[in-house]
Design a protein around this motif. Structure first.
Motif, PDB file in Angstrom:
ATOM      1  N   SER A  25       0.972  -1.210   0.035  1.00 46.61           N
ATOM      2  CA  SER A  25       0.048  -0.075  -0.138  1.00 46.61           C
ATOM      3  C   SER A  25       0.918   1.106  -0.178  1.00 46.61           C
ATOM      4  O   SER A  25       1.240   1.824   1.015  1.00 46.61           O
ATOM      5  N   GLY A  26       1.177   1.641  -1.257  1.00 48.29           N
ATOM      6  CA  GLY A  26       2.189   2.935  -1.377  1.00 48.29           C
ATOM      7  C   GLY A  26       3.678   2.335  -1.164  1.00 48.29           C
ATOM      8  O   GLY A  26       3.941   1.191  -0.941  1.00 48.29           O
ATOM      9  N   THR A  27       4.436   3.255  -1.579  1.00 41.84           N
ATOM     10  CA  THR A  27       5.914   3.065  -1.802  1.00 41.84           C
ATOM     11  C   THR A  27       6.551   3.063  -0.156  1.00 41.84           C
ATOM     12  O   THR A  27       5.976   3.959   0.550  1.00 41.84           O
ATOM     13  N   PRO A  28       7.152   1.953   0.362  1.00 38.79           N
ATOM     14  CA  PRO A  28       8.010   2.089   1.555  1.00 38.79           C
ATOM     15  C   PRO A  28       8.501   3.626   1.927  1.00 38.79           C
ATOM     16  O   PRO A  28       9.259   4.084   1.041  1.00 38.79           O
ATOM     17  N   ARG A  69      -1.461  -2.843  -8.581  1.00 40.87           N
ATOM     18  CA  ARG A  69      -0.640  -3.637  -9.554  1.00 40.87           C
ATOM     19  C   ARG A  69       0.639  -3.186  -9.547  1.00 40.87           C
ATOM     20  O   ARG A  69       1.668  -3.775  -9.413  1.00 40.87           O
ATOM     21  N   GLN A  70       0.725  -1.798  -9.690  1.00 40.30           N
ATOM     22  CA  GLN A  70       1.861  -0.971  -9.748  1.00 40.30           C
ATOM     23  C   GLN A  70       2.851  -1.215  -8.766  1.00 40.30           C
ATOM     24  O   GLN A  70       3.937  -1.313  -8.680  1.00 40.30           O
ATOM     25  N   GLN A  71       1.932  -0.793  -7.362  1.00 40.86           N
ATOM     26  CA  GLN A  71       2.773  -0.893  -6.236  1.00 40.86           C
ATOM     27  C   GLN A  71       3.466  -2.108  -5.917  1.00 40.86           C
ATOM     28  O   GLN A  71       4.204  -2.287  -5.251  1.00 40.86           O
ATOM     29  N   SER A  72       2.477  -3.333  -6.107  1.00 42.93           N
ATOM     30  CA  SER A  72       3.010  -4.616  -5.821  1.00 42.93           C
ATOM     31  C   SER A  72       4.288  -5.043  -6.517  1.00 42.93           C
ATOM     32  O   SER A  72       5.130  -5.628  -5.861  1.00 42.93           O
ATOM     33  N   PHE A  76       8.049  -5.491  -4.979  1.00 42.95           N
ATOM     34  CA  PHE A  76       8.844  -6.814  -5.154  1.00 42.95           C
ATOM     35  C   PHE A  76      10.214  -6.345  -5.816  1.00 42.95           C
ATOM     36  O   PHE A  76      11.147  -6.803  -5.346  1.00 42.95           O
ATOM     37  N   ALA A  77      10.195  -5.425  -6.568  1.00 43.30           N
ATOM     38  CA  ALA A  77      11.325  -4.857  -7.256  1.00 43.30           C
ATOM     39  C   ALA A  77      12.377  -4.199  -6.056  1.00 43.30           C
ATOM     40  O   ALA A  77      13.710  -4.615  -5.975  1.00 43.30           O
ATOM     41  N   LEU A  78      11.743  -3.862  -5.186  1.00 43.45           N
ATOM     42  CA  LEU A  78      12.274  -3.057  -4.199  1.00 43.45           C
ATOM     43  C   LEU A  78      13.269  -4.138  -3.186  1.00 43.45           C
ATOM     44  O   LEU A  78      14.399  -3.849  -2.572  1.00 43.45           O
ATOM     45  N   LEU A  79      12.528  -5.117  -2.910  1.00 43.63           N
ATOM     46  CA  LEU A  79      12.883  -6.389  -2.119  1.00 43.63           C
ATOM     47  C   LEU A  79      14.314  -6.570  -2.615  1.00 43.63           C
ATOM     48  O   LEU A  79      15.169  -7.009  -2.141  1.00 43.63           O
ATOM     49  N   ILE A 218      10.026  10.237   3.920  1.00 43.83           N
ATOM     50  CA  ILE A 218      10.589  10.290   2.836  1.00 43.83           C
ATOM     51  C   ILE A 218      10.663   8.966   2.358  1.00 43.83           C
ATOM     52  O   ILE A 218      10.564   7.821   2.897  1.00 43.83           O
ATOM     53  N   SER A 219      10.102   8.922   0.826  1.00 41.11           N
ATOM     54  CA  SER A 219       9.840   7.545   0.301  1.00 41.11           C
ATOM     55  C   SER A 219      11.015   7.038  -0.120  1.00 41.11           C
ATOM     56  O   SER A 219      12.044   7.697  -0.345  1.00 41.11           O
ATOM     57  N   MET A 220      11.170   5.678  -0.236  1.00 36.72           N
ATOM     58  CA  MET A 220      12.498   5.116  -0.505  1.00 36.72           C
ATOM     59  C   MET A 220      12.745   5.321  -2.119  1.00 36.72           C
ATOM     60  O   MET A 220      13.926   5.218  -2.638  1.00 36.72           O
ATOM     61  N   LEU A 221      11.805   5.806  -2.707  1.00 36.18           N
ATOM     62  CA  LEU A 221      11.967   6.289  -4.201  1.00 36.18           C
ATOM     63  C   LEU A 221      11.902   7.663  -4.596  1.00 36.18           C
ATOM     64  O   LEU A 221      11.930   8.195  -5.686  1.00 36.18           O
ATOM     65  N   ASP A 222      11.983   8.572  -3.529  1.00 37.22           N
ATOM     66  CA  ASP A 222      12.114  10.086  -3.571  1.00 37.22           C
ATOM     67  C   ASP A 222      13.211  10.322  -4.538  1.00 37.22           C
ATOM     68  O   ASP A 222      14.393   9.923  -3.938  1.00 37.22           O
ATOM     69  N   SER A 223      13.171  11.449  -5.202  1.00 38.37           N
ATOM     70  CA  SER A 223      14.373  11.969  -5.835  1.00 38.37           C
ATOM     71  C   SER A 223      15.247  12.710  -4.928  1.00 38.37           C
ATOM     72  O   SER A 223      14.552  13.265  -3.702  1.00 38.37           O
ATOM     73  N   ALA A 224      16.668  12.881  -5.323  1.00 39.87           N
ATOM     74  CA  ALA A 224      17.399  13.671  -4.403  1.00 39.87           C
ATOM     75  C   ALA A 224      16.945  15.053  -3.912  1.00 39.87           C
ATOM     76  O   ALA A 224      16.999  15.475  -2.891  1.00 39.87           O
TER      77      ALA A 224
END
Ligand code: TRP
Length: 342
Positions: A25-28, A69-72, A76-79, A218-224
């Motif tokens: 549910s959302g980006t970690p 779907r996208q978040q799942s 998975f890719a983040l793991l 801060i999301s793990m995918l946040d830009s610099a």
């Protein structure tokens, strides 16, 4: 001696088994990374680890299908991107292993309404989603118990918000074992050695949460750029002294704790590195630390996201492996309760 070779008996000694799950549910957030995900990687050699994307759990509140779907897939890719090796860890989607829902039905019949209605997360979530207090939300802890008990997990890394669910899992397992003999391993919580609790950047009395407004986490995918902006805006206080004092200086202490968690330097040494310096230096140093941590993960993430065939291969293998293990427990359960073998 005739030793059977099975996927779980490749080591000489049997390792303790760990299972954990994370909802798509959302980006970690950075908090999820520090408090949970990065520890998972450290466990791979010592334990037999299974990590699951808890997609079944996430539909207890309404989800947009394409977002889910996208978040799942991203999760998975983040793991993989944080360094979980699929050769050493079983990585899978909960919905790919039908035994979870099958066991869940059986365990629903061994769980009491009273027990479920006492769960604080149920009370919180039903207050928050009062238009959708569904039965899945109510029996959510039973599904979670099934996730754990199916794999005979010994240890379950969970955050503080899940300890009540783990407790009920233990109660259900003990109750079932009391009736049918030793079917389930009764799991223990696993509390990581390096678990810092990361607080909201805007309200440091609360845990960092992805359901809060964007500048709180801060999301793990946040830009610099986003990371820089959010740390710059993070709440501090008006006396300019840098010291670790969560009670009186929660904002500054949170920033110090994040730096200590990410660099591995002790809090004392982080604090003393700022002697005679101001909040501006703390913030810009911490920003660099966070970017240096997240950007290699993000590079790996992008690489995996561009290789869908590889991802599919990993999740299919994960599901097969998990399903093989889950089946052993499920067939025992079906036999014990009195169902006819096929
Ligand atoms: N309920 C957990 C959470 O929201 C996720 C989860 C599902 C889980 N099944 C699990 C965690 C089994 C540990 C073990 O955080």
């Amino acid at each position: 001696m005739n030793q059977q070779i099975t996927p779980e008996s490749t080591g000489v000694e049997k390792k303790l088994r760990i299972l954990s799950g994370i909802q798509p549910s959302g980006t970690p957030t950075l908090g999820n990374y520090i408090g949970a995900m990065r520890n998972w990687k450290l466990l791979a050699d010592e334990y037999d680890c299974l990590y699951m994307i808890a997609d079944l759990h996430s539909i207890t509140v309404r989800q947009d299908p394409s977002k889910l779907r996208q978040q799942s897939i991203q999760l998975f890719a983040l793991l993989l991107a944080i360094g979980l090796d699929p050769e050493k860890n079983v990585l899978f989607f909960q919905s790919h292993v039908p035994q979870h829902t099958q066991l869940s039905w059986v365990l629903n019949c061994f769980t009491y309404m009273g027990e479920m209605s006492r769960m604080t997360q149920f009370k919180d979530k039903s207050a928050k989603h009062s238009d959708n207090i569904n039965c899945g939300l109510f029996t959510y802890p039973v599904l979670m118990a099934s996730d754990i008990l199916l794999y005979q997990a010994n240890l379950v890394p969970v955050g503080a918000d899940q300890t009540q669910h783990l407790e009920i899992c233990r109660d259900i397992a003990t109750r079932f074992n009391g009736i049918y003999g030793n079917v389930f391993t009764v799991p223990e919580g696993y509390y990581p050695k390096f678990g810092a609790r990361v607080m909201s950047l805007q309200d440091p009395a609360r845990k960092m949460s992805k359901s809060d407004p964007d500048d709180c986490f801060i999301s793990m995918l946040d830009s610099a750029d986003n990371i820089r902006r959010k740390i710059k805006r993070a709440v501090t206080d008006s006396d300019a002294e840098i010291r670790f004092d969560p009670e009186n200086k929660p904002g500054v202490s949170n920033l110090l704790a994040i730096q200590s968690a990410l660099t591995g330097d002790s809090l004392d040494s982080v604090v003393s590195s700022y002697e005679g310096k101001g909040y501006g230096v703390l913030k810009s140093t911490l920003t660099d630390v966070i970017i240096n941590t997240l950007s290699p993960i993000q590079n790996e993430f992008n690489r995996y996201m561009n290789d869908r065939a590889y991802l599919e291969n990993v999740w299919r293998n994960g599901a097969d492996h998990a399903s093989y293990l889950a089946n052993k427990t499920l067939s025992k359960v079906m036999k014990k309760v009195g169902f006819i073998a096929k």
